[in-house]
Design a protein around this motif. Structure first.
Motif, PDB file in Angstrom:
ATOM      1  N   VAL A 191       1.785  65.780  58.179  1.00 34.68           N
ATOM      2  CA  VAL A 191       1.864  67.079  58.850  1.00 34.68           C
ATOM      3  C   VAL A 191       1.068  68.139  58.099  1.00 34.68           C
ATOM      4  CG1 VAL A 191       3.414  68.947  59.528  1.00 34.68           C
ATOM      5  CG2 VAL A 191       4.092  66.570  59.925  1.00 34.68           C
ATOM      6  N   ALA A 192       1.203  68.157  56.773  1.00 39.78           N
ATOM      7  CA  ALA A 192       0.514  69.190  55.991  1.00 39.78           C
ATOM      8  C   ALA A 192      -1.000  69.041  56.100  1.00 39.78           C
ATOM      9  CB  ALA A 192       0.967  69.112  54.531  1.00 39.78           C
ATOM     10  N   THR A 193      -1.486  67.801  56.055  1.00 42.70           N
ATOM     11  CA  THR A 193      -2.930  67.578  56.142  1.00 42.70           C
ATOM     12  C   THR A 193      -3.449  67.941  57.533  1.00 42.70           C
ATOM     13  OG1 THR A 193      -2.741  65.790  54.531  1.00 42.70           O
ATOM     14  CG2 THR A 193      -4.760  65.871  55.853  1.00 42.70           C
ATOM     15  N   TRP A 194      -2.687  67.564  58.558  1.00 42.50           N
ATOM     16  CA  TRP A 194      -3.086  67.887  59.935  1.00 42.50           C
ATOM     17  C   TRP A 194      -3.173  69.405  60.103  1.00 42.50           C
ATOM     18  CZ3 TRP A 194      -1.671  70.240  64.513  1.00 42.50           C
ATOM     19  CH2 TRP A 194      -2.240  69.755  65.689  1.00 42.50           C
ATOM     20  N   ASP A 195      -2.200  70.105  59.599  1.00 40.79           N
ATOM     21  CA  ASP A 195      -2.228  71.574  59.685  1.00 40.79           C
ATOM     22  C   ASP A 195      -3.419  72.145  58.926  1.00 40.79           C
ATOM     23  OD1 ASP A 195       0.038  71.739  61.261  1.00 40.79           O
ATOM     24  OD2 ASP A 195       1.411  72.001  59.567  1.00 40.79           O
ATOM     25  N   GLN A 196      -3.765  71.517  57.812  1.00 40.37           N
ATOM     26  CA  GLN A 196      -4.911  71.981  57.019  1.00 40.37           C
ATOM     27  C   GLN A 196      -6.210  71.786  57.795  1.00 40.37           C
ATOM     28  OE1 GLN A 196      -5.166  69.971  53.245  1.00 40.37           O
ATOM     29  NE2 GLN A 196      -6.424  71.574  52.301  1.00 40.37           N
ATOM     30  N   LEU A 197      -6.350  70.637  58.467  1.00 37.73           N
ATOM     31  CA  LEU A 197      -7.535  70.383  59.289  1.00 37.73           C
ATOM     32  C   LEU A 197      -7.613  71.363  60.452  1.00 37.73           C
ATOM     33  CD1 LEU A 197      -7.495  66.477  59.406  1.00 37.73           C
ATOM     34  CD2 LEU A 197      -9.232  67.906  58.296  1.00 37.73           C
ATOM     35  N   ARG A 198      -6.479  71.666  61.032  1.00 34.95           N
ATOM     36  CA  ARG A 198      -6.465  72.615  62.145  1.00 34.95           C
ATOM     37  C   ARG A 198      -6.872  74.013  61.678  1.00 34.95           C
ATOM     38  NH1 ARG A 198      -1.238  74.353  65.943  1.00 34.95           N
ATOM     39  NH2 ARG A 198      -2.398  75.849  67.239  1.00 34.95           N
ATOM     40  N   ALA A 199      -6.371  74.405  60.526  1.00 35.64           N
ATOM     41  CA  ALA A 199      -6.745  75.719  60.000  1.00 35.64           C
ATOM     42  C   ALA A 199      -8.254  75.774  59.732  1.00 35.64           C
ATOM     43  CB  ALA A 199      -5.956  76.003  58.721  1.00 35.64           C
ATOM     44  N   ALA A 200      -8.800  74.675  59.229  1.00 36.00           N
ATOM     45  CA  ALA A 200     -10.247  74.622  58.985  1.00 36.00           C
ATOM     46  C   ALA A 200     -11.023  74.729  60.283  1.00 36.00           C
ATOM     47  CB  ALA A 200     -10.599  73.330  58.253  1.00 36.00           C
ATOM     48  N   ALA A 201     -10.528  74.091  61.338  1.00 38.66           N
ATOM     49  CA  ALA A 201     -11.195  74.162  62.642  1.00 38.66           C
ATOM     50  C   ALA A 201     -11.179  75.584  63.182  1.00 38.66           C
ATOM     51  CB  ALA A 201     -10.520  73.209  63.629  1.00 38.66           C
ATOM     52  N   LYS A 202     -10.054  76.261  63.062  1.00 37.32           N
ATOM     53  CA  LYS A 202      -9.944  77.634  63.574  1.00 37.32           C
ATOM     54  C   LYS A 202     -10.864  78.578  62.810  1.00 37.32           C
ATOM     55  CE  LYS A 202      -5.825  79.217  64.608  1.00 37.32           C
ATOM     56  NZ  LYS A 202      -4.374  79.563  64.504  1.00 37.32           N
ATOM     57  N   ALA A 203     -11.021  78.337  61.508  1.00 37.76           N
ATOM     58  CA  ALA A 203     -11.806  79.261  60.676  1.00 37.76           C
ATOM     59  C   ALA A 203     -13.299  78.959  60.703  1.00 37.76           C
ATOM     60  CB  ALA A 203     -11.297  79.199  59.232  1.00 37.76           C
ATOM     61  N   GLU A 204     -13.683  77.777  61.148  1.00 37.88           N
ATOM     62  CA  GLU A 204     -15.079  77.352  61.081  1.00 37.88           C
ATOM     63  C   GLU A 204     -15.979  78.231  61.950  1.00 37.88           C
ATOM     64  OE1 GLU A 204     -18.408  75.977  60.147  1.00 37.88           O
ATOM     65  OE2 GLU A 204     -16.684  74.981  59.189  1.00 37.88           O
ATOM     66  N   GLN A 205     -17.126  78.641  61.403  1.00 38.18           N
ATOM     67  CA  GLN A 205     -18.075  79.494  62.118  1.00 38.18           C
ATOM     68  C   GLN A 205     -19.092  78.691  62.923  1.00 38.18           C
ATOM     69  OE1 GLN A 205     -18.004  83.080  62.144  1.00 38.18           O
ATOM     70  NE2 GLN A 205     -15.960  82.451  61.451  1.00 38.18           N
ATOM     71  N   SER A 206     -19.418  77.506  62.471  1.00 42.39           N
ATOM     72  CA  SER A 206     -20.372  76.665  63.198  1.00 42.39           C
ATOM     73  C   SER A 206     -19.679  76.007  64.378  1.00 42.39           C
ATOM     74  CB  SER A 206     -20.947  75.587  62.274  1.00 42.39           C
ATOM     75  OG  SER A 206     -21.552  74.558  63.022  1.00 42.39           O
ATOM     76  N   ASN A 207     -20.217  76.211  65.574  1.00 43.00           N
ATOM     77  CA  ASN A 207     -19.606  75.603  66.758  1.00 43.00           C
ATOM     78  C   ASN A 207     -19.678  74.087  66.704  1.00 43.00           C
ATOM     79  OD1 ASN A 207     -19.068  78.055  68.667  1.00 43.00           O
ATOM     80  ND2 ASN A 207     -21.127  78.385  67.853  1.00 43.00           N
ATOM     81  N   LEU A 208     -20.768  73.548  66.164  1.00 47.78           N
ATOM     82  CA  LEU A 208     -20.919  72.106  66.072  1.00 47.78           C
ATOM     83  C   LEU A 208     -19.844  71.516  65.149  1.00 47.78           C
ATOM     84  CD1 LEU A 208     -24.311  70.274  65.599  1.00 47.78           C
ATOM     85  CD2 LEU A 208     -22.327  69.610  64.258  1.00 47.78           C
ATOM     86  N   ILE A 209     -19.644  72.112  63.988  1.00 48.80           N
ATOM     87  CA  ILE A 209     -18.651  71.602  63.044  1.00 48.80           C
ATOM     88  C   ILE A 209     -17.247  71.853  63.563  1.00 48.80           C
ATOM     89  CG2 ILE A 209     -17.789  71.778  60.677  1.00 48.80           C
ATOM     90  CD1 ILE A 209     -20.601  72.577  59.810  1.00 48.80           C
ATOM     91  N   LYS A 210     -17.040  72.978  64.215  1.00 51.68           N
ATOM     92  CA  LYS A 210     -15.728  73.279  64.790  1.00 51.68           C
ATOM     93  C   LYS A 210     -15.308  72.187  65.775  1.00 51.68           C
ATOM     94  CE  LYS A 210     -14.783  77.570  65.990  1.00 51.68           C
ATOM     95  NZ  LYS A 210     -13.512  78.003  65.342  1.00 51.68           N
ATOM     96  N   SER A 211     -16.243  71.748  66.619  1.00 55.90           N
ATOM     97  CA  SER A 211     -15.934  70.696  67.583  1.00 55.90           C
ATOM     98  C   SER A 211     -15.563  69.398  66.881  1.00 55.90           C
ATOM     99  CB  SER A 211     -17.130  70.461  68.510  1.00 55.90           C
ATOM    100  OG  SER A 211     -17.367  71.574  69.336  1.00 55.90           O
ATOM    101  N   GLN A 212     -16.287  69.066  65.801  1.00 56.59           N
ATOM    102  CA  GLN A 212     -15.974  67.858  65.051  1.00 56.59           C
ATOM    103  C   GLN A 212     -14.562  67.920  64.466  1.00 56.59           C
ATOM    104  OE1 GLN A 212     -19.036  67.437  62.102  1.00 56.59           O
ATOM    105  NE2 GLN A 212     -20.581  66.686  63.550  1.00 56.59           N
ATOM    106  N   LEU A 213     -14.187  69.075  63.945  1.00 57.77           N
ATOM    107  CA  LEU A 213     -12.870  69.213  63.330  1.00 57.77           C
ATOM    108  C   LEU A 213     -11.759  69.115  64.363  1.00 57.77           C
ATOM    109  CD1 LEU A 213     -13.687  72.057  60.785  1.00 57.77           C
ATOM    110  CD2 LEU A 213     -13.072  69.691  60.225  1.00 57.77           C
ATOM    111  N   TYR A 214     -11.966  69.704  65.530  1.00 56.57           N
ATOM    112  CA  TYR A 214     -10.936  69.588  66.569  1.00 56.57           C
ATOM    113  C   TYR A 214     -10.808  68.142  67.053  1.00 56.57           C
ATOM    114  CZ  TYR A 214      -9.649  74.482  67.044  1.00 56.57           C
ATOM    115  OH  TYR A 214      -9.129  75.747  66.810  1.00 56.57           O
ATOM    116  N   ASP A 215     -11.920  67.416  67.125  1.00 56.95           N
ATOM    117  CA  ASP A 215     -11.838  66.004  67.489  1.00 56.95           C
ATOM    118  C   ASP A 215     -10.989  65.229  66.489  1.00 56.95           C
ATOM    119  OD1 ASP A 215     -13.359  66.235  69.758  1.00 56.95           O
ATOM    120  OD2 ASP A 215     -15.218  65.495  68.847  1.00 56.95           O
ATOM    121  N   LEU A 216     -11.131  65.559  65.201  1.00 55.75           N
ATOM    122  CA  LEU A 216     -10.375  64.853  64.168  1.00 55.75           C
ATOM    123  C   LEU A 216      -8.871  65.015  64.348  1.00 55.75           C
ATOM    124  CD1 LEU A 216     -12.537  65.675  61.020  1.00 55.75           C
ATOM    125  CD2 LEU A 216     -12.197  63.416  62.034  1.00 55.75           C
ATOM    126  N   LEU A 217      -8.455  66.127  64.907  1.00 53.29           N
ATOM    127  CA  LEU A 217      -7.027  66.336  65.132  1.00 53.29           C
ATOM    128  C   LEU A 217      -6.462  65.313  66.108  1.00 53.29           C
ATOM    129  CD1 LEU A 217      -6.950  70.242  65.329  1.00 53.29           C
ATOM    130  CD2 LEU A 217      -6.325  68.780  63.388  1.00 53.29           C
TER     131      LEU A 217
END
Length: 884
Positions: A731-757
């Motif tokens: 749970v903690a790691t998943w929340d950390q990945l989600r926070a990274a996705a929300k904060a990410e400025q690059s749209n390309l990287i943001k999409s990758q992070l949301y896919d990882l969730l």
């Protein structure tokens, strides 16, 4: 595909520009010979379109003047139109002639047509139909659509179009079928300071009194409606010139630095294609428009002169780009630019021959990548392309390469591995049969003869046959007009006086029809005794024989150019297994693939692949180890619900793969070959999948360290490390990945992070990802991708969730792929109950002609269940005998 305009004088808009191509247009085939869903009373010759988009309110207004020829006396004109509202319609017979207003306008939403009735009969002749109308700007890739994204913390909205296969009608009322080619003159009223892009260059930009700008584009060459493109937004454009053509890559502002490789690739590919096709690219410019977001249906579209590509498929962000990303970027350029000839310059007459577009572009992408980047060993990927096709083609639900398409929905479902990968594999086989020079001569003749026209497959076979002086058409018909995979049975070889003779028998390879009467093919076969020269024959009438130089193990389908399966006797396969280390890499890959497919189908022991994998030399090519790693990771999934058997498989996989990773290491060596970098990615993910504690611990260490030390997770390792982290997340790691996705400025990287969730193995976290997918947090195109990623590990959970939220999910899926999306979620299931769920879904939601993907998903599930119950026990027994 890999997957805009007021106030110009009518006569100016209807004229060709001075820069129009000069190649002679091919004589049109008789309309009566081509499928159409429209009356044959009239044909268009030119569209003059004036578009005013209102991006903020997701609407547009437009006026189009269509030059057309009435062929038969009629009192009405029927065009394709979808989600358009008409305010005026008038017809005139030319300048100075009084226009005749339509007496009635009938819109048929189901048929996606608009019929304009006139009080006075229209006699054969030339006319101009002027229409005023409004339409909708969608949020998914159908018609004219918007993509929202963040740039430097500011929200932006860009507009693009996606018309293939039948969505031009959502922006322009038209004869929206590939046979009805016409020229297009486009103008758009846009906000000042934004960039508009279309198929042709901008000819003028005029500032308007209200502060907006009127942008006019040059008139296009004669082309099909689905190739028209319009884009608008806060863009930047990088350019280069090759062979007199201005090449461009268009990105959102600030991303232009990620486009250099794509631009360089375009230059190399254009030079190659100008030479290969013998007809130079005829437009003055060729842009590649990189867009944020994604589609579940396609990654790029070959609009003539204005290729549309989602940025995750073409841009290389230095923070995250891997070797495989670089290869994918080049592949997109090679594929979509091949379409500028196969598809755009010469277009199939109807969707029955879609493979003339997609099969050829898939073949050209591989040929071109191999030629221009030999260091990537891309020719080895042809085995995987063939296997992807055979996976579908050996099921009862397959279809011919050239298939009967009756509806728009069927056309949408035709974009599959049979059309793309089988088409490419058959081309490769035929090119090898007639020779590269003869094949190219035939292609060049085809291009020159049919430029700006429409064709069917036989038009190509005719030209190749003339160039090759070989009976190509008969073989091509066998492989394109009937479905299925030939099976070549090889009798035990007889060696005498230094020569080996083999007898061949043709049957059919089927995964789910044990007693099927085999179809008949003429099969070009190449064979060799290992280490000696090859020999060729054409197996015809079900039988053939070959005499080969030398004695020893006999390999059929040497160099892997044939589209067929090969079944050896146990003695012959044993000899090949013993010679595995001395085979060429492509033949090693072919034998691995053959043994795996044959084993799962029950034609060989299912453990045959395990024998080969167990004896693979440590110094085998990276691609061989990638194949072994991928198959073992897939077996891990197959042992779902059987912890003891899975544990045994995982121990074997770790024992085979961990030393390979140890040998190449986590860090790239200087001047490391691209295939080694790809292997490292594959091994990290596969070892994480089979529970290698060392790999998981190292991934976690690097992930934690990257918070303060960016070098701990360099770009080449970022995606595989995060893949391991996401799959094993708590749970903690998943929340950390989600926070990274929300904060990410690059749209390309943001999409990758949301896919990882959506990649979490934990079912509760997978459920959280599903709930997140339908919120406004990820962008409008990311939600469907998250659900698809959940389906990779939890297909039943994802399908049930999507179906219970069907209306919400359909809003975030391309209209053209909705009938494919839901069965795609369930097709990875091994639960018999999923079959009933898919059947119920199809019955309640899909017309019969749109159920192809449902049927194929059911076949895949049935076969998966068969494999797990009937084949896995053989592998389990093998693992007991080879316990580690």
């Amino acid at each position: 595909m890999q997957r805009s305009l007021i106030s110009l004088a009518v006569m100016a808009l209807l004229g060709l520009s001075a820069g129009a191509p000069t190649l002679a247009a091919a004589p049109a085939a008789k309309a009566a010979q081509v499928t159409t869903q429209l009356p044959r009373t009239a044909v268009p010759t030119h569209y003059a379109l004036s578009l005013t988009p209102d991006a903020a309110n997701s609407r547009f207004s437009a006026t189009v003047t269509i030059a057309l020829d009435v062929k038969q006396t009629t009192s009405s004109l029927t065009l394709n139109a979808a989600d358009l509202k008409f305010s005026a319609a008038a017809l005139s017979a030319g300048p100075g002639k009084a226009p005749q207003a339509a007496s009635k306008i009938d819109v048929d939403n189901d048929k996606q047509t608009a019929t304009f009735h006139f009080a006075d009969a229209l006699k054969p002749g030339s006319y101009q139909l002027k229409l005023d109308y409004t339409g909708v700007i969608g949020t998914q890739a159908s018609g004219l659509f918007s993509l929202d994204y963040e740039n430097g913390g500011a929200k932006q909205r860009a507009l693009y179009t996606q018309f293939e296969n039948s969505d031009a009608r959502r922006m322009i009322p038209s004869w929206d079928e590939p046979f009805y080619k016409a020229t297009f003159a486009l103008e758009a009223t846009i906000p000042a300071g934004q960039m508009a892009v279309s198929n042709m260059p901008v000819t003028s930009t005029t500032k308007l009194a209200d502060g907006r700008e009127l942008v006019r584009f040059a008139t296009s060459p004669k082309m099909s409606t689905y190739l028209l493109f319009f884009g608008l937004g806060e863009f930047e454009r990088a350019t280069a010139v090759q062979d007199g053509v201005e090449l461009g890559v268009v990105t959102q502002k600030g991303a232009l630095g990620q486009a250099q490789f794509a631009l360089d690739s375009s230059r190399d590919v254009l030079k190659e294609y100008n030479d290969y096709f013998g007809v130079k690219y005829p437009l003055p410019k060729l842009d590649n428009i990189a867009a944020p977001g994604r589609s579940q249906f396609f990654s790029a579209m070959e609009n003539w002169g204005a290729i549309f590509t989602f940025e995750n498929s073409i841009l290389l962000n230095p923070r995250v780009a891997t070797q495989s990303d670089k290869e994918a970027s080049f592949l997109v350029a090679a594929h979509e630019m091949a379409h500028q000839w196969f598809g755009d310059l010469v277009t199939m007459a109807w969707w029955d021959d879609l493979w003339l577009n997609e099969g050829f572009a898939t073949w050209m992408e591989t040929r071109t990548t191999t030629r221009l980047h030999p260091e990537w060993n891309w020719d080895l990927r042809t085995v995987g392309i063939r296997e992807g096709a055979m996976e579908l083609d050996a099921l009862a639900t397959t279809h011919p390469v050239v298939q009967r398409i009756a509806t728009v929905e069927q056309a949408s479902q035709a974009f599959d591995n049979i059309t793309y990968s089988k088409g490419a594999s058959v081309i490769r086989m035929l090119e090898n049969y007639v020779g590269e020079d003869a094949w190219r001569a035939g292609v060049r003749s085809y291009m020159a003869k049919h430029a700006y026209g429409n064709t069917v497959s036989d038009d190509l076979w005719r030209e190749v046959e003339k160039a090759a002086h070989k009976p190509v058409t008969a073989i091509a018909h066998d492989f394109t007009l009937q479905p299925g995979v030939p099976l070549i049975r090889v009798a035990d070889a007889v060696c005498k006086n230094g020569k080996t003779t083999i007898q061949l028998t043709q049957g059919e390879f089927s995964k789910d029809q044990d007693n099927k009467k085999p179809l008949s093919w003429r099969v070009p076969v190449i064979a060799q005794t290992i280490g000696n020269a090859s020999a060729r024959t054409l197996v015809s009438g079900g039988k053939g024989s070959l005499t080969l130089p030398g004695c020893g193990a006999v390999l059929v389908n040497a160099d892997q150019t044939g589209y067929y399966r090969t079944l050896y006797t146990p003695k012959a396969f044993g000899a090949l297994a013993g010679s595995f280390a001395s085979m060429s890499t492509i033949d090693q890959l072919g034998l691995l693939s053959e043994s795996w497919a044959m084993g799962l189908a029950g034609l060989m022991p299912a453990s045959s692949f395990m024998d080969l994998a167990n004896n693979a030399p440590a110094n085998a090519a990276p691609e061989v180890w990638q194949k072994i790693a991928g198959t073992l990771a897939g077996l891990h999934d197959s042992y779902e619900g059987k912890p003891e058997q899975r544990a045994a498989l995982d121990r074997f996989a770790r024992a085979k793969l961990a030393p390979v990773l140890a040998r190449i290491g986590w860090e790239a060596s200087k001047d490391e070959a691209g295939p080694v970098a790809n292997l490292r990615e594959t091994l990290i993910v596969a070892l994480g999948e089979v529970g290698d504690e060392g790999v998981i611990a190292e991934a976690r260490r690097r992930y934690a360290a990257s918070a303060t030390d960016p070098s701990a997770m360099p770009a080449a390792l970022r995606q595989p490390i995060l893949g391991v982290i996401a799959a094993n997340a708590d749970v903690a790691t998943w929340d950390q990945l989600r926070a990274a996705a929300k904060a990410e400025q690059s749209n390309l990287i943001k999409s990758q992070l949301y896919d990882l969730l959506g990649a979490a193995s934990d079912k509760a976290l997978a459920q959280r990802a599903l709930d997140l997918a339908l919120t406004d947090e990820p962008d409008a195109t990311a939600g469907a991708s998250i659900i698809s990623h959940v389906a990779s590990n939890h297909p039943d959970l994802a399908f049930d969730y999507a179906l219970s939220h069907r209306e919400q999910v359909e809003k975030i899926v391309d209209g053209a792929s909705r009938s494919r999306y839901f069965p795609g979620l369930g097709r990875r299931s091994a639960d018999p109950a999923m079959i009933g769920k898919l059947q119920a879904y199809a019955k309640d939601n899909l017309p019969p002609e749109a159920q192809g993907d449902v049927k194929r998903a059911i076949s895949a599930i049935e076969y998966r269940i068969k494999v797990r119950t009937q084949r896995l026990p053989q592998i389990t027994d093998w693992l007991k005998q080879h316990a580690v």
